[in-house]
Design a protein around this motif. Structure first.
Motif, PDB file in Angstrom:
ATOM      1  N   GLY A   1       0.737  -1.316   0.220  1.00  0.00           N
ATOM      2  CA  GLY A   1       0.054  -0.001   0.233  1.00  0.00           C
ATOM      3  C   GLY A   1       0.706   1.329   0.022  1.00  0.00           C
ATOM      4  O   GLY A   1       0.314   2.099   0.078  1.00  0.00           O
ATOM      5  N   HIS A   2       2.657   1.433  -0.173  1.00  0.00           N
ATOM      6  CA  HIS A   2       2.855   2.570   0.495  1.00  0.00           C
ATOM      7  C   HIS A   2       4.025   2.129  -0.524  1.00  0.00           C
ATOM      8  O   HIS A   2       5.284   3.039  -0.396  1.00  0.00           O
ATOM      9  CB  HIS A   2       3.560   2.755   1.844  1.00  0.00           C
ATOM     10  CG  HIS A   2       2.397   2.934   2.907  1.00  0.00           C
ATOM     11  ND1 HIS A   2       1.646   3.822   2.328  1.00  0.00           N
ATOM     12  CD2 HIS A   2       1.667   2.212   3.858  1.00  0.00           C
ATOM     13  CE1 HIS A   2       0.106   4.156   4.168  1.00  0.00           C
ATOM     14  NE2 HIS A   2       0.823   2.526   4.353  1.00  0.00           N
ATOM     15  N   LEU A   3       3.505   1.241  -1.392  1.00  0.00           N
ATOM     16  CA  LEU A   3       4.611   2.176  -2.631  1.00  0.00           C
ATOM     17  C   LEU A   3       4.361   2.627  -3.572  1.00  0.00           C
ATOM     18  O   LEU A   3       3.283   3.526  -3.620  1.00  0.00           O
ATOM     19  CB  LEU A   3       4.611   0.345  -3.146  1.00  0.00           C
ATOM     20  CG  LEU A   3       5.121  -1.324  -3.261  1.00  0.00           C
ATOM     21  CD1 LEU A   3       5.240  -1.720  -4.684  1.00  0.00           C
ATOM     22  CD2 LEU A   3       6.894  -0.755  -3.147  1.00  0.00           C
TER      23      LEU A   3
ATOM     24  N   ARG B   1      -0.715  13.233  -1.633  1.00  0.00           N
ATOM     25  CA  ARG B   1      -0.124  12.890  -0.267  1.00  0.00           C
ATOM     26  C   ARG B   1      -0.310  12.107   0.551  1.00  0.00           C
ATOM     27  O   ARG B   1      -1.617  11.918   0.769  1.00  0.00           O
ATOM     28  CB  ARG B   1      -0.130  14.240   1.083  1.00  0.00           C
ATOM     29  CG  ARG B   1       0.240  14.306   2.658  1.00  0.00           C
ATOM     30  CD  ARG B   1       2.278  14.013   2.118  1.00  0.00           C
ATOM     31  NE  ARG B   1       2.916  15.658   1.469  1.00  0.00           N
ATOM     32  CZ  ARG B   1       3.885  15.392   1.628  1.00  0.00           C
ATOM     33  NH1 ARG B   1       4.782  14.524   1.771  1.00  0.00           N
ATOM     34  NH2 ARG B   1       4.384  17.108   1.144  1.00  0.00           N
ATOM     35  N   CYS B   2       0.167  10.814   1.217  1.00  0.00           N
ATOM     36  CA  CYS B   2      -0.303   9.464   1.371  1.00  0.00           C
ATOM     37  C   CYS B   2      -0.227  10.230   3.464  1.00  0.00           C
ATOM     38  O   CYS B   2       0.775  10.932   3.676  1.00  0.00           O
ATOM     39  CB  CYS B   2       0.155   8.140   1.655  1.00  0.00           C
ATOM     40  SG  CYS B   2      -0.310   6.870   2.825  1.00  0.00           S
ATOM     41  N   ALA B   3      -0.987   9.441   4.292  1.00  0.00           N
ATOM     42  CA  ALA B   3      -1.079   9.494   5.829  1.00  0.00           C
ATOM     43  C   ALA B   3       0.426   9.168   6.047  1.00  0.00           C
ATOM     44  O   ALA B   3       0.792   9.669   7.079  1.00  0.00           O
ATOM     45  CB  ALA B   3      -2.360   8.736   6.159  1.00  0.00           C
ATOM     46  N   CYS B   4       1.036   8.425   5.472  1.00  0.00           N
ATOM     47  CA  CYS B   4       1.677   7.774   5.779  1.00  0.00           C
ATOM     48  C   CYS B   4       3.633   8.837   5.833  1.00  0.00           C
ATOM     49  O   CYS B   4       4.685   8.777   6.333  1.00  0.00           O
ATOM     50  CB  CYS B   4       2.404   6.433   5.055  1.00  0.00           C
ATOM     51  SG  CYS B   4       3.040   6.789   3.300  1.00  0.00           S
ATOM     52  N   GLY B   5       2.655   9.653   5.027  1.00  0.00           N
ATOM     53  CA  GLY B   5       4.308  10.938   4.831  1.00  0.00           C
ATOM     54  C   GLY B   5       4.532  11.106   3.197  1.00  0.00           C
ATOM     55  O   GLY B   5       5.336  12.005   3.615  1.00  0.00           O
ATOM     56  N   GLN B   6       4.595   9.839   2.474  1.00  0.00           N
ATOM     57  CA  GLN B   6       5.056   9.659   1.347  1.00  0.00           C
ATOM     58  C   GLN B   6       3.633  10.416   0.343  1.00  0.00           C
ATOM     59  O   GLN B   6       3.001  10.365   0.782  1.00  0.00           O
ATOM     60  CB  GLN B   6       4.947   8.163   1.419  1.00  0.00           C
ATOM     61  CG  GLN B   6       6.191   7.394   1.996  1.00  0.00           C
ATOM     62  CD  GLN B   6       6.348   6.254   1.413  1.00  0.00           C
ATOM     63  OE1 GLN B   6       7.240   5.409   1.515  1.00  0.00           O
ATOM     64  NE2 GLN B   6       5.517   5.414   0.282  1.00  0.00           N
ATOM     65  N   ARG B   7       4.343  10.356  -1.360  1.00  0.00           N
ATOM     66  CA  ARG B   7       3.493  10.745  -1.615  1.00  0.00           C
ATOM     67  C   ARG B   7       3.129  10.128  -2.867  1.00  0.00           C
ATOM     68  O   ARG B   7       4.241   9.240  -3.352  1.00  0.00           O
ATOM     69  CB  ARG B   7       3.731  11.923  -2.946  1.00  0.00           C
ATOM     70  CG  ARG B   7       3.711  13.664  -2.231  1.00  0.00           C
ATOM     71  CD  ARG B   7       3.869  14.587  -2.932  1.00  0.00           C
ATOM     72  NE  ARG B   7       4.211  16.089  -2.465  1.00  0.00           N
ATOM     73  CZ  ARG B   7       2.674  16.067  -2.035  1.00  0.00           C
ATOM     74  NH1 ARG B   7       1.903  15.588  -2.688  1.00  0.00           N
ATOM     75  NH2 ARG B   7       3.015  17.466  -1.936  1.00  0.00           N
ATOM     76  N   GLY B   8       1.801   9.617  -3.494  1.00  0.00           N
ATOM     77  CA  GLY B   8       1.373   8.987  -4.260  1.00  0.00           C
ATOM     78  C   GLY B   8       1.030   7.394  -3.772  1.00  0.00           C
ATOM     79  O   GLY B   8       1.502   6.639  -4.738  1.00  0.00           O
ATOM     80  N   CYS B   9       1.612   7.231  -2.794  1.00  0.00           N
ATOM     81  CA  CYS B   9       1.397   6.069  -2.670  1.00  0.00           C
ATOM     82  C   CYS B   9       0.091   4.647  -3.614  1.00  0.00           C
ATOM     83  O   CYS B   9      -0.957   5.204  -3.790  1.00  0.00           O
ATOM     84  CB  CYS B   9       1.179   5.892  -0.809  1.00  0.00           C
ATOM     85  SG  CYS B   9       2.852   5.755  -0.401  1.00  0.00           S
ATOM     86  N   THR B  10      -0.018   3.639  -3.420  1.00  0.00           N
ATOM     87  CA  THR B  10      -1.057   2.825  -3.897  1.00  0.00           C
ATOM     88  C   THR B  10      -2.042   3.242  -2.944  1.00  0.00           C
ATOM     89  O   THR B  10      -3.529   3.374  -3.718  1.00  0.00           O
ATOM     90  CB  THR B  10      -0.320   1.355  -3.962  1.00  0.00           C
ATOM     91  OG1 THR B  10       0.739   1.064  -4.454  1.00  0.00           O
ATOM     92  CG2 THR B  10      -1.253   0.251  -4.309  1.00  0.00           C
TER      93      THR B  10
HETATM   94 ZN    ZN Z   1       1.714   5.863   2.483  1.00  0.00          ZN
END
Ligand code: ZN
Length: 320
Positions: free
Chosen positions: A176-178, A186-195
């Protein structure tokens, strides 16, 4: 229900049973299981995460106690398998972190074992679900499998050489966070464009709501609206398929699985999801065939079955 056999007749009661418990963000699901994965009872109750960690622990314990009272007299309850989301330190029995439940560094195995008077094995929910599919379900007899839990979030069990792979720090399988869309949302995890930002059930609902003004529509309904010709739903579903397809293409190129199994709530969408996803993955692979992408056998029951399976394995390996 597929794969579930009930045996209430006394003659068929086995000597030994375990309880498998799957703690989800929404529901705590438990089942009484024999060593072949046959079910002898089950319970479900809402996860009271809004009431805090102590309330969730109390719910886990009451789910186990309820099934303890339903063990047939001729049978003996041997152990509890408990699976939870997030990061799990299985050897130490610690629930390290779960964003959707809120606990941190919780010695959950010991707390539950002391409360119910049974040995407890603690592990990760999606890895357990993948193992249940491998042992008793759609992955039977296979060794290289990716199990994808497509629900509120997106997570996966990496199964290689017939075993679930946890990685160096227990964080393997975070499909999910690839990041699949550079400079994406922006993803809740802090990265961008996560699956997960595009392809999870929560993402489909959220993105449909933002585009149409219709809130709280379940992901399955967004998918069926897309199939029925709703252009807004089609755009959002298409983004989800692109995101998930890119993540799976990367996995296939790295790991060469025999099959990809789709579980979780969105797996229930069946061919409406599997067909476009299979096309997307094949389209992203120029020089090699794509593996079969199909549904798991146990749908939302894979986690509790996997929890029971891990309890049996620990018993057989004399780890409990
Ligand atoms: Zn993520």
């Amino acid at each position: 229900m597929t794969g579930v056999r009930w045996r209430d007749d006394e003659e068929a009661v086995p000597r030994d049973l375990v309880i498998g418990v799957d703690v989800g963000g929404t529901t705590v699901k438990a089942a009484l299981l024999d060593s072949a994965g046959l079910e002898y009872g089950r319970s479900e109750r809402p996860t009271p995460r809004h009431l805090g960690t102590d309330a969730v622990i109390a719910t886990i314990i009451s789910a186990i106690v309820e099934l303890q009272t339903r063990v047939p007299e001729a049978a003996r309850l041997r152990a509890v398998g408990l699976v939870v989301p997030g990061v799990v330190e299985a050897q130490q029995g610690i629930a390290v972190y779960a964003a959707n439940i809120g606990w941190r560094e919780l010695p959950l195995r010991q707390i539950v074992a002391e409360a119910v008077g049974l040995p407890v094995v603690l592990d990760h929910d999606v890895r357990a679900a993948g193992l249940a599919e491998l042992e008793w379900g759609a992955g039977r007899g296979l060794h290289e499998v990716l199990f994808v839990a497509l629900g509120t979030g997106v997570a996966a069990a990496v199964i290689t050489r017939g075993e679930a792979y946890a990685g160096a720090t227990g964080r393997a399988g975070e499909l999910g966070h690839l990041p699949v869309f550079p400079e994406g949302e922006r993803c809740a995890c802090g990265q961008r464009g996560c699956t997960e930002t595009y392809a999870s059930g929560a993402a489909l609902s959220r993105r449909y709501s933002a585009a149409s003004g219709i809130s709280d529509l379940p992901a399955e309904d967004v998918i069926s609206r897309a199939a029925a010709g709703d252009p807004v739903a089609q755009g959002i579903f298409s983004d989800a398929i692109t995101a998930l397809g890119r993540a799976l293409v990367s996995y296939v190129l790295l790991m060469d699985p025999e099959v990809i199994l789709i579980g979780g709530g969105m797996g229930a969408s069946g061919t409406a999801l599997l067909q476009p996803l299979s096309r997307e993955v094949q389209g992203g692979l120029a020089w090699r065939p794509a593996p079969t992408i199909t549904n798991g056998k146990f749908a939302g029951d894979a986690g509790r079955r996997g929890a029971g399976l891990l309890a049996w394995r620990a018993l057989q390996e004399s780890k409990l």
